[in-house]
Design a protein around this motif. Structure first.
Motif, PDB file in Angstrom:
ATOM      1  N   GLY A 242     -12.427  55.962  31.067  1.00 23.72           N
ATOM      2  CA  GLY A 242     -11.428  56.865  31.619  1.00 23.72           C
ATOM      3  C   GLY A 242     -11.820  57.405  32.981  1.00 23.72           C
ATOM      4  O   GLY A 242     -12.992  57.431  33.350  1.00 23.72           O
ATOM      5  N   TYR A 243     -10.822  57.844  33.727  1.00 19.70           N
ATOM      6  CA  TYR A 243     -10.960  58.454  35.053  1.00 19.70           C
ATOM      7  C   TYR A 243     -11.580  57.525  36.098  1.00 19.70           C
ATOM      8  O   TYR A 243     -11.887  57.951  37.194  1.00 19.70           O
ATOM      9  CB  TYR A 243     -11.712  59.790  34.991  1.00 19.70           C
ATOM     10  N   ALA A 244     -11.753  56.227  35.739  1.00 17.19           N
ATOM     11  CA  ALA A 244     -12.284  55.290  36.732  1.00 17.19           C
ATOM     12  C   ALA A 244     -11.294  55.098  37.863  1.00 17.19           C
ATOM     13  O   ALA A 244     -11.685  54.951  39.026  1.00 17.19           O
ATOM     14  CB  ALA A 244     -12.593  53.963  36.055  1.00 17.19           C
ATOM     15  N   SER A 245      -9.989  55.137  37.539  1.00 21.15           N
ATOM     16  CA  SER A 245      -8.989  54.893  38.586  1.00 21.15           C
ATOM     17  C   SER A 245      -8.975  56.035  39.582  1.00 21.15           C
ATOM     18  O   SER A 245      -8.724  55.825  40.771  1.00 21.15           O
ATOM     19  CB  SER A 245      -7.607  54.696  37.968  1.00 21.15           C
ATOM     20  N   VAL A 246      -9.271  57.268  39.122  1.00 20.17           N
ATOM     21  CA  VAL A 246      -9.326  58.401  40.048  1.00 20.17           C
ATOM     22  C   VAL A 246     -10.478  58.187  41.024  1.00 20.17           C
ATOM     23  O   VAL A 246     -10.320  58.329  42.235  1.00 20.17           O
ATOM     24  CB  VAL A 246      -9.497  59.721  39.272  1.00 20.17           C
TER      25      VAL A 246
ATOM     26  N   GLY B  48      -3.376  59.373  35.277  1.00 17.21           N
ATOM     27  CA  GLY B  48      -2.278  58.762  36.032  1.00 17.21           C
ATOM     28  C   GLY B  48      -1.649  59.747  36.998  1.00 17.21           C
ATOM     29  O   GLY B  48      -1.308  59.392  38.133  1.00 17.21           O
ATOM     30  N   MET B  49      -1.507  61.006  36.561  1.00 22.42           N
ATOM     31  CA  MET B  49      -0.918  62.032  37.426  1.00 22.42           C
ATOM     32  C   MET B  49      -1.773  62.241  38.674  1.00 22.42           C
ATOM     33  O   MET B  49      -1.254  62.389  39.778  1.00 22.42           O
ATOM     34  CB  MET B  49      -0.794  63.367  36.683  1.00 22.42           C
ATOM     35  N   ILE B  50      -3.110  62.264  38.483  1.00 28.55           N
ATOM     36  CA  ILE B  50      -3.987  62.510  39.634  1.00 28.55           C
ATOM     37  C   ILE B  50      -3.893  61.341  40.620  1.00 28.55           C
ATOM     38  O   ILE B  50      -3.676  61.525  41.810  1.00 28.55           O
ATOM     39  CB  ILE B  50      -5.446  62.723  39.172  1.00 28.55           C
TER      40      ILE B  50
ATOM     41  N   TYR C  99     -11.958  67.068  38.134  1.00 29.13           N
ATOM     42  CA  TYR C  99     -10.926  66.071  38.426  1.00 29.13           C
ATOM     43  C   TYR C  99      -9.648  66.723  38.940  1.00 29.13           C
ATOM     44  O   TYR C  99      -8.756  66.055  39.426  1.00 29.13           O
ATOM     45  CB  TYR C  99     -10.621  65.215  37.195  1.00 29.13           C
ATOM     46  N   LEU C 100      -9.552  68.035  38.756  1.00 27.69           N
ATOM     47  CA  LEU C 100      -8.386  68.771  39.261  1.00 27.69           C
ATOM     48  C   LEU C 100      -8.915  69.987  40.016  1.00 27.69           C
ATOM     49  O   LEU C 100     -10.046  70.402  39.815  1.00 27.69           O
ATOM     50  CB  LEU C 100      -7.487  69.225  38.108  1.00 27.69           C
TER      51      LEU C 100
ATOM     52  N   ASP D  61      -3.218  70.591  42.040  1.00 27.93           N
ATOM     53  CA  ASP D  61      -3.017  71.459  40.884  1.00 27.93           C
ATOM     54  C   ASP D  61      -1.971  70.827  39.984  1.00 27.93           C
ATOM     55  O   ASP D  61      -0.952  70.315  40.462  1.00 27.93           O
ATOM     56  CB  ASP D  61      -2.551  72.846  41.320  1.00 27.93           C
ATOM     57  N   LEU D  62      -2.233  70.874  38.690  1.00 26.77           N
ATOM     58  CA  LEU D  62      -1.340  70.236  37.733  1.00 26.77           C
ATOM     59  C   LEU D  62      -0.847  71.283  36.741  1.00 26.77           C
ATOM     60  O   LEU D  62      -1.640  72.051  36.197  1.00 26.77           O
ATOM     61  CB  LEU D  62      -2.095  69.108  37.011  1.00 26.77           C
ATOM     62  N   TYR D  63       0.458  71.342  36.555  1.00 23.97           N
ATOM     63  CA  TYR D  63       1.043  72.340  35.663  1.00 23.97           C
ATOM     64  C   TYR D  63       1.846  71.656  34.569  1.00 23.97           C
ATOM     65  O   TYR D  63       2.443  70.608  34.784  1.00 23.97           O
ATOM     66  CB  TYR D  63       1.989  73.264  36.431  1.00 23.97           C
TER      67      TYR D  63
END
Lengths: 445, 330
Positions: free
Chosen positions: A26-30, A106-108, A146-147, A159-161
């Motif tokens: 996980g988070y490799a794409s970021v 995906g969102m990031i 990550y955020l 920022d993610l809500y």
């Protein structure tokens, strides 16, 4: 065994936690996107991948992203449409509930590609517990860096809500969703302007489905060209299908687009055949609003070729003999199902969910429901079938948003393919009540 | 500038003009002879921002998108919210599909509308009546119970009869845009949506009476005029007074020398020319409050013109105009 990109680790214990998710790649794409790619590179990869919107319309995601207006000094937003309210569709819930970090990752990555500094996940009210899962996951992501400010030491901040809606079907329409997100009554806006130009608070906005956003991670990791090799023709990649109805194994399945429908229904890997060995009567292939197809047309198209699970193959033959992939809500009906009663349930839903802005949908959906109610109660008139046909024809295409079309298509297709059943209800109302096989025996049992 | 062709009539209009406005310009342009090619409107109101798009009576077919992109638009579009493009070609009355779809819209608007015109104050000046005659069917196919609501008094002057409402949102936009505080919105959804002052808050604003004028049907009526007279038994007069709040230019509706009703003046498209204040509208019911300018022009097609003495002179003018047009055609 088809290729799985989104839910391959779904059975790993504690995959909902950041640590386990990371251990499974996980988070490799970021990391890859933020450290080694420019935002434009990400958009280009998505374009190359041929990814199409998984929410229902199937619009190419890369093209949608490239339409985003980028005026100087104006914030842009990415909004995730998690208002999954199409009857028969529950794939996003499964994904968010089991692997919340897939969506957040995906969102990031997508927000980075679009240059959004604040992004939103709009989730339907009934999924309040999923919202809690997402919020816990977002807290973990903030803690892990990550955020928030300067993600992974780069210049990019996000920022993610999570915003919980109140459970209206109409808020799944992108402009109604934006209205609701702004705190207003969830009524669809009149387009143009499109959200890509003036969306959330009048700023350029991209609205994408949960599954679309989650699919960006594998695209970034494997590259757009590689992703485009999965699937068939212009339907690239994998798709989550929520299968329900009279099948042995209802649930959410990830398929490679291009899988034959027959294999999907009958193979043990997927639906596992019809319940109790009964015969297949009809299928709604992509959520309640797409046209229903009888068994002979869903397994083979009008030219006699086997139908595949793909955008193109399912819509082969137009609405006369085809349907749509839609949101992937695959509802299977066996021979004991009453199509008229099923249609009444759908019509009641659309009547209840119409927002009341434009007249054809506001008045027409209620009218259709009343006529269908009369028919299943045994008081139908012979003229009712033609009247229903005429009403749906006058709703379709004449409304502000696609809810009008969504209400009209099931009625049109049910009459087109199962007119004899309607006639039977009207000619012989008492007989229908006595004949057991017209009832949905599984629900009564 | 953009050139647009509507039902074969070409006109050049500024960019950003909607199809509906272009059609109205063609009609207003006296050079054109023939049918009224402006699409009917129930919710669009040129003086209210963001109005329009809801009722769908003004839908038209775009057979050519523009000079650059000549593809036709796939669906009928709401002409009040669609901007013209250079080289656009539009069909309104010449397209059977549009007329058919519009017939459907009229039917939808009427299925939950009570047929209480004989006791409705709006009868005779009702947009829905006109639309029904012009574009509807002679009979209804709807045989279920109609949706009904309780009548509500919005303050001392305005009556809300929600049963008659067609949800055009004009009054909501009026309350939103010409008054400061929004006390007036829509509750519930679908065919049970309801215009509401949100738990019956009384509209106290000085210009709240204008919601009566913008209402295309009899859902919002003047409580000081209710059941006083049929509108075609009254004599409409243009009049004015020195008002500190508004322009003071109004239309008086007289019976003898008695002022039965005061409204704003409406133009040929049924839209208010100047908003008027509640004092002029509701409180100046004495003829000595007003300076009378003369009889108000009423369209010959309107039922109100039946006993209107301006009518004879107008009739003469209309006949002359028609003869001129006929000789021009020869």
């Amino acid at each position: 065994m088809g290729k799985k990109l989104l839910i391959q680790h779904v059975n790993v214990p504690n995959i909902h936690t950041l640590q386990v998710y990371k251990e499974n790649g996980g988070y490799a794409s970021v990391e890859k996107a933020l450290k080694s790619m420019t935002p434009n590179d990400v958009v280009e990869e998505v374009k190359k991948s041929g990814l199409r919107g998984r929410g229902g319309a199937g619009f190419p995601t890369g093209m949608k992203w490239s339409f985003l207006a980028k005026p100087e000094g104006v914030d842009r937003h990415l909004v995730c449409n998690a208002d999954e309210s199409e009857p028969g569709t529950f794939k996003d819930r499964y994904l968010m509930e089991k692997i919340p970090h897939a969506l957040i990752e995906g969102m990031i990555t997508s927000s980075y590609a679009l240059g959004a500094k604040s992004s939103y996940i709009y989730i339907r009210g009934e999924y309040f517990y999923v919202a809690r899962i997402l919020e816990t996951a977002i807290e973990e992501a903030y803690a892990a860096g990550y955020l928030g400010q300067n993600i992974l030491g780069t210049n990019y901040s996000l920022d993610l809500y999570v915003q919980v809606g109140a459970g209206a079907y109409i808020c799944g329409e992108e402009t109604a969703l934006l209205e609701s997100l702004e705190g207003k009554r969830g009524n669809p806006r009149i387009k143009p302007p499109f959200p890509a130009v003036a969306g959330l608070w009048g700023r350029p906005t991209v609205v994408n489905n949960v599954e679309t956003i989650a699919a960006v991670c594998p695209i970034v990791m494997m590259g757009g060209d590689e992703y485009a090799k999965i699937g068939i023709g212009r339907s690239t990649g994998t798709k989550l299908i929520s299968a329900s109805g009279h099948i042995n194994k209802p649930g959410t399945y990830e398929i490679e687009l291009g899988l034959p429908v027959e294999e999907f229904i009958y193979s043990d890997e997927y639906c596992g055949g019809i319940l109790n060995g009964k015969k297949l009567k009809a299928v709604v292939a992509g959520g309640s609003s797409v046209p229903i197809l009888p068994a002979e047309l869903i397994l083979k198209n009008d030219k006699g070729e086997p139908r595949l699970m793909s955008y193109e193959s399912l819509s082969e033959g137009g609405f006369a003999t085809g349907t749509m992939l839609g949101s992937g809500g695959f509802i299977v009906y066996d021979e004991t199902t009453s199509i008229v009663k099923n249609l009444y349930t759908f019509a009641r839903f659309y009547h209840h969910e119409s927002c009341g802005q434009c007249s054809p949908c506001r008045e027409g959906t209620g009218w259709m429901e009343k006529i269908l109610h009369r028919i299943i109660e045994g008081h139908g008139k012979p003229s009712d079938i033609d009247l229903l046909w005429d009403i749906q024809r006058k709703i379709e295409g004449n409304t502000i948003c696609p809810l009008g079309d969504a209400a009209a298509w099931p009625v049109a297709s049910a009459i087109r393919h199962f007119r004899a059943e309607f006639e039977e209800y009207i000619k012989n109302p008492q007989g229908i009540k006595d004949v057991k096989h017209y009832y949905n025996v599984h629900q009564l049992a | 500038m953009a050139k647009v062709t509507i039902d074969g009539h070409m006109i050049e209009v500024p960019d950003g003009t909607t199809i509906l406005q272009a059609a109205r310009m063609i009609v207003e342009d006296k050079d054109y002879v023939g049918a009224n090619i402006a699409p009917p409107t129930m919710c669009y109101y040129s003086k209210l921002k963001t109005s329009g798009g809801y009722c769908r009576t003004c839908i038209v077919k775009v057979t050519k998108g523009s000079e650059k992109d000549p593809r036709p638009m796939p669906k009928p579009v709401a002409s009040c919210r669609t901007n013209v493009m250079d080289g656009m070609e539009v069909q309104n009355l010449t397209s059977p599909d549009v007329l058919e779809a519009r017939k459907g819209v009229v039917e939808f608007l009427l299925i939950n509308h009570p047929l209480d015109c004989p006791i409705c104050d709006q009868a005779g000046e009702c947009d829905l009546q006109n639309l029904g005659y012009g574009h509807g069917m002679a009979k209804t196919r709807y045989d279920f119970k109609r949706r009904t609501f309780q009548q509500i008094d919005i303050g001392p002057y305005i009556k809300l009869h929600m049963t008659r409402c067609i949800l055009c949102y004009r009054c909501v936009k009026t309350a939103d845009q010409i008054t400061d505080t929004r006390v007036h919105g829509v509750m519930n959804r679908g065919d049970v949506s309801e215009i509401s002052t949100y738990i019956k808050n009384v509209i106290t604003n000085d210009f709240s009476g204008n919601v009566i004028d913008v209402c295309p049907v009899g859902a919002l009526t003047d409580r000081t005029f209710r059941f006083k007279s049929r509108v075609w038994f009254t004599k409409p007069m243009d009049a004015h007074r020195g008002c500190t709040k508004c322009s003071g230019k109004v239309a008086l509706w007289l019976k003898g020398t008695e002022v039965l009703r005061v409204t704003a003046r409406k133009n040929v498209w049924g839209e208010v020319e100047d908003w008027i204040c509640n004092e002029c509208r509701f409180e100046k019911k004495n003829i000595h409050d007003w300076t009378i300018e003369g009889p108000r022009h009423i369209e010959r097609q309107s039922v109100i013109s039946a006993n209107h003495y301006e009518n004879l002179a107008q009739l003469k003018l209309d006949v002359q105009k028609q003869q001129k047009q006929l000789s021009a055609l020869k």
